[in-house]
Design a protein around this motif. Structure first.
Motif, PDB file in Angstrom:
ATOM      1  N   ALA A   1       2.406  41.891  89.415  1.00 42.45           N
ATOM      2  CA  ALA A   1       3.000  41.659  88.257  1.00 42.45           C
ATOM      3  C   ALA A   1       3.773  42.686  87.698  1.00 42.45           C
ATOM      4  CB  ALA A   1       1.896  41.070  87.244  1.00 42.45           C
ATOM      5  N   GLN A   2       3.325  44.004  87.752  1.00 38.39           N
ATOM      6  CA  GLN A   2       3.914  45.035  86.993  1.00 38.39           C
ATOM      7  C   GLN A   2       5.175  45.168  87.811  1.00 38.39           C
ATOM      8  OE1 GLN A   2       1.013  48.037  87.700  1.00 38.39           O
ATOM      9  NE2 GLN A   2       1.080  48.560  85.548  1.00 38.39           N
ATOM     10  N   PHE A   3       5.323  44.977  89.023  1.00 40.47           N
ATOM     11  CA  PHE A   3       6.598  45.214  90.045  1.00 40.47           C
ATOM     12  C   PHE A   3       7.570  44.311  89.655  1.00 40.47           C
ATOM     13  CE2 PHE A   3       9.353  44.848  93.534  1.00 40.47           C
ATOM     14  CZ  PHE A   3       9.373  46.252  94.184  1.00 40.47           C
ATOM     15  N   VAL A   4       7.024  42.998  89.580  1.00 38.15           N
ATOM     16  CA  VAL A   4       8.253  41.892  89.322  1.00 38.15           C
ATOM     17  C   VAL A   4       8.592  41.990  87.796  1.00 38.15           C
ATOM     18  CG1 VAL A   4       8.338  39.495  88.986  1.00 38.15           C
ATOM     19  CG2 VAL A   4       7.018  40.265  91.055  1.00 38.15           C
ATOM     20  N   ALA A   5       7.698  42.359  86.747  1.00 33.23           N
ATOM     21  CA  ALA A   5       8.275  42.589  85.371  1.00 33.23           C
ATOM     22  C   ALA A   5       9.114  43.896  85.364  1.00 33.23           C
ATOM     23  CB  ALA A   5       7.232  42.969  84.414  1.00 33.23           C
TER      24      ALA A   5
ATOM     25  N   ALA B   1      11.289  44.758  87.704  1.00 36.25           N
ATOM     26  CA  ALA B   1      12.512  44.292  88.388  1.00 36.25           C
ATOM     27  C   ALA B   1      13.219  43.381  87.624  1.00 36.25           C
ATOM     28  CB  ALA B   1      12.233  43.686  89.639  1.00 36.25           C
ATOM     29  N   PHE B   2      12.680  42.600  86.642  1.00 38.16           N
ATOM     30  CA  PHE B   2      13.328  41.701  85.933  1.00 38.16           C
ATOM     31  C   PHE B   2      13.341  41.918  84.576  1.00 38.16           C
ATOM     32  CE2 PHE B   2      12.537  39.501  89.730  1.00 38.16           C
ATOM     33  CZ  PHE B   2      13.700  39.245  90.210  1.00 38.16           C
ATOM     34  N   SER B   3      12.143  41.679  83.908  1.00 38.10           N
ATOM     35  CA  SER B   3      11.638  42.014  82.378  1.00 38.10           C
ATOM     36  C   SER B   3      10.436  41.295  82.102  1.00 38.10           C
ATOM     37  CB  SER B   3      12.785  41.395  81.472  1.00 38.10           C
ATOM     38  OG  SER B   3      12.865  40.144  81.301  1.00 38.10           O
ATOM     39  N   ASN B   4       9.857  41.638  80.907  1.00 36.66           N
ATOM     40  CA  ASN B   4       8.583  41.098  80.610  1.00 36.66           C
ATOM     41  C   ASN B   4       8.603  39.823  80.295  1.00 36.66           C
ATOM     42  OD1 ASN B   4       6.812  43.335  80.861  1.00 36.66           O
ATOM     43  ND2 ASN B   4       7.367  44.096  78.989  1.00 36.66           N
ATOM     44  N   ILE B   5       9.829  39.046  80.217  1.00 35.03           N
ATOM     45  CA  ILE B   5       9.775  37.526  80.086  1.00 35.03           C
ATOM     46  C   ILE B   5       9.286  36.982  81.280  1.00 35.03           C
ATOM     47  CG2 ILE B   5      12.284  37.199  81.197  1.00 35.03           C
ATOM     48  CD1 ILE B   5      13.184  35.434  78.921  1.00 35.03           C
ATOM     49  N   VAL B   6       9.179  37.427  82.557  1.00 31.77           N
ATOM     50  CA  VAL B   6       8.449  36.648  83.706  1.00 31.77           C
ATOM     51  C   VAL B   6       6.942  36.593  83.638  1.00 31.77           C
ATOM     52  CG1 VAL B   6      10.495  37.550  85.262  1.00 31.77           C
ATOM     53  CG2 VAL B   6       8.183  38.841  84.876  1.00 31.77           C
ATOM     54  N   ARG B   7       6.478  37.119  82.557  1.00 27.54           N
ATOM     55  CA  ARG B   7       4.923  37.327  82.362  1.00 27.54           C
ATOM     56  C   ARG B   7       4.895  35.976  81.496  1.00 27.54           C
ATOM     57  NH1 ARG B   7       2.268  42.858  82.479  1.00 27.54           N
ATOM     58  NH2 ARG B   7       3.778  43.841  83.732  1.00 27.54           N
ATOM     59  N   GLU B   8       5.893  35.238  80.897  1.00 25.93           N
ATOM     60  CA  GLU B   8       5.744  34.190  80.119  1.00 25.93           C
ATOM     61  C   GLU B   8       6.208  32.857  80.780  1.00 25.93           C
ATOM     62  OE1 GLU B   8       7.299  35.117  76.293  1.00 25.93           O
ATOM     63  OE2 GLU B   8       6.889  37.314  76.561  1.00 25.93           O
ATOM     64  N   PRO B   9       5.471  32.361  81.672  1.00 28.06           N
ATOM     65  CA  PRO B   9       5.941  31.129  82.242  1.00 28.06           C
ATOM     66  C   PRO B   9       6.345  29.973  81.496  1.00 28.06           C
ATOM     67  CG  PRO B   9       3.723  31.806  82.984  1.00 28.06           C
ATOM     68  CD  PRO B   9       4.075  32.516  81.804  1.00 28.06           C
ATOM     69  N   GLY B  10       6.040  29.909  80.337  1.00 26.39           N
ATOM     70  CA  GLY B  10       6.658  28.901  79.446  1.00 26.39           C
ATOM     71  C   GLY B  10       8.225  29.167  79.094  1.00 26.39           C
ATOM     72  N   ARG B  11       8.612  30.220  79.051  1.00 30.23           N
ATOM     73  CA  ARG B  11      10.004  30.460  78.837  1.00 30.23           C
ATOM     74  C   ARG B  11      11.061  30.358  79.997  1.00 30.23           C
ATOM     75  NH1 ARG B  11      10.379  35.748  75.477  1.00 30.23           N
ATOM     76  NH2 ARG B  11      12.544  34.937  75.381  1.00 30.23           N
ATOM     77  N   LEU B  12      10.313  30.187  81.225  1.00 31.20           N
ATOM     78  CA  LEU B  12      11.244  30.115  82.593  1.00 31.20           C
ATOM     79  C   LEU B  12      11.235  28.793  83.085  1.00 31.20           C
ATOM     80  CD1 LEU B  12       9.146  32.897  84.397  1.00 31.20           C
ATOM     81  CD2 LEU B  12      11.369  33.298  83.364  1.00 31.20           C
ATOM     82  N   SER B  13      12.573  28.503  83.483  1.00 26.55           N
ATOM     83  CA  SER B  13      12.926  26.952  84.085  1.00 26.55           C
ATOM     84  C   SER B  13      12.155  26.923  85.284  1.00 26.55           C
ATOM     85  CB  SER B  13      14.484  26.984  84.232  1.00 26.55           C
ATOM     86  OG  SER B  13      15.154  27.806  85.246  1.00 26.55           O
TER      87      SER B  13
ATOM     88  N   PHE C   1      10.737  35.389  95.477  1.00 31.60           N
ATOM     89  CA  PHE C   1      10.920  37.001  95.440  1.00 31.60           C
ATOM     90  C   PHE C   1       9.342  37.353  95.685  1.00 31.60           C
ATOM     91  CE2 PHE C   1      10.662  41.001  92.962  1.00 31.60           C
ATOM     92  CZ  PHE C   1      11.922  41.398  93.421  1.00 31.60           C
ATOM     93  N   LYS C   2       8.216  36.988  95.254  1.00 30.47           N
ATOM     94  CA  LYS C   2       7.108  37.373  95.569  1.00 30.47           C
ATOM     95  C   LYS C   2       6.625  37.150  96.921  1.00 30.47           C
ATOM     96  CE  LYS C   2       5.408  36.656  90.899  1.00 30.47           C
ATOM     97  NZ  LYS C   2       4.479  35.705  89.901  1.00 30.47           N
ATOM     98  N   ALA C   3       7.166  36.238  97.533  1.00 28.65           N
ATOM     99  CA  ALA C   3       6.971  35.739  98.919  1.00 28.65           C
ATOM    100  C   ALA C   3       7.439  36.898  99.766  1.00 28.65           C
ATOM    101  CB  ALA C   3       7.158  34.458  99.450  1.00 28.65           C
ATOM    102  N   LEU C   4       8.528  36.948  99.670  1.00 37.10           N
ATOM    103  CA  LEU C   4       9.368  38.067 100.265  1.00 37.10           C
ATOM    104  C   LEU C   4       8.723  39.515 100.316  1.00 37.10           C
ATOM    105  CD1 LEU C   4      13.406  37.454  99.800  1.00 37.10           C
ATOM    106  CD2 LEU C   4      12.106  37.439 101.929  1.00 37.10           C
ATOM    107  N   LEU C   5       8.412  39.799  98.986  1.00 33.96           N
ATOM    108  CA  LEU C   5       7.516  41.202  98.992  1.00 33.96           C
ATOM    109  C   LEU C   5       6.380  41.062  99.748  1.00 33.96           C
ATOM    110  CD1 LEU C   5       7.756  41.767  95.031  1.00 33.96           C
ATOM    111  CD2 LEU C   5       8.919  43.099  96.991  1.00 33.96           C
ATOM    112  N   GLY C   6       5.640  40.109 100.132  1.00 31.05           N
ATOM    113  CA  GLY C   6       4.371  40.024 100.594  1.00 31.05           C
ATOM    114  C   GLY C   6       4.753  40.134 102.128  1.00 31.05           C
ATOM    115  N   THR C   7       6.115  39.929 102.676  1.00 26.70           N
ATOM    116  CA  THR C   7       6.093  40.370 103.832  1.00 26.70           C
ATOM    117  C   THR C   7       6.450  41.701 104.234  1.00 26.70           C
ATOM    118  OG1 THR C   7       8.757  40.056 103.879  1.00 26.70           O
ATOM    119  CG2 THR C   7       7.099  37.745 104.217  1.00 26.70           C
TER     120      THR C   7
END
Length: 178
Positions: free
Chosen positions: A103-107, A109-121, A131-137
């Motif tokens: 979660a820290q890594f993704v935030a 890379a993008f912004s803290n908005i990714v921690r608020e799923p309600g604000r994402l389409s 993105f997370k799946a690719l990171l897992g590989t």
């Protein structure tokens, strides 16, 4: 003999003062890293189209240098194009097997908005899942870092992936437009 000692001492101090150096490259050897960069670009609206990404090749690095210092230098080079020592940048290594670290890594890379799923389409959530799946590989010869820095324009966060085999670095930054 005295001059030789002074020369050796000067060279050792000069080597200690040198930082890592980078060159920008148009693409990275690992296709997965390129795809991560593409997803970051596709989701640029999450960081107001102000985020940057850098595809870098490590041109030189001291063997005993900490990776955190190399990452700080990569972020500075991405922003300025200058290979120079850097201050005011924080870098922390992450183990992406941990959910909090992911979660820290993704935030970063993008912004803290990714921690608020309600604000994402729905499309944004799918792209972030990809993105997370690719990171897992990416396992083994990759290291992951999260950090930030602040300058007169404001605070910027970033996430960095270092490909240890190809000596390449992917810098993903999130910046809010002012």
């Amino acid at each position: 003999m005295k001059y030789l000692m002074v020369l050796v001492a000067a060279l050792s101090f000069a080597g200690a003062a040198a930082a890592a150096s980078f060159t920008s490259v148009p693409s990275l050897a690992d296709e997965r890293l390129m795809r991560l960069g593409d997803i970051h670009q596709d989701l640029s609206h999450l960081h107001d189209d102000c985020g940057t990404r850098g595809y870098l090749q490590i041109a030189a690095r001291r063997l005993n240098e900490k990776w955190e210092n190399t990452v700080k230098q990569a972020v500075y080079f991405t922003n300025t194009g200058v290979n120079a020592p850097v201050r005011g940048v924080v870098a922390q290594a992450l183990d992406l097997k941990d959910e909090v670290a992911m979660a820290q890594f993704v935030a970063g890379a993008f912004s803290n908005i990714v921690r608020e799923p309600g604000r994402l389409s729905r499309e944004d959530r799918r792209a972030l899942d990809a993105f997370k799946a690719l990171l897992g590989t990416l396992r083994g010869d990759y290291t992951f870092f999260h950090g930030g820095h602040e300058n007169s324009f404001g605070e910027v966060s970033y996430a960095v992936i270092v490909d240890l085999v190809n000596a390449e670095v992917l810098v993903l930054q999130a910046d809010r437009c002012r």
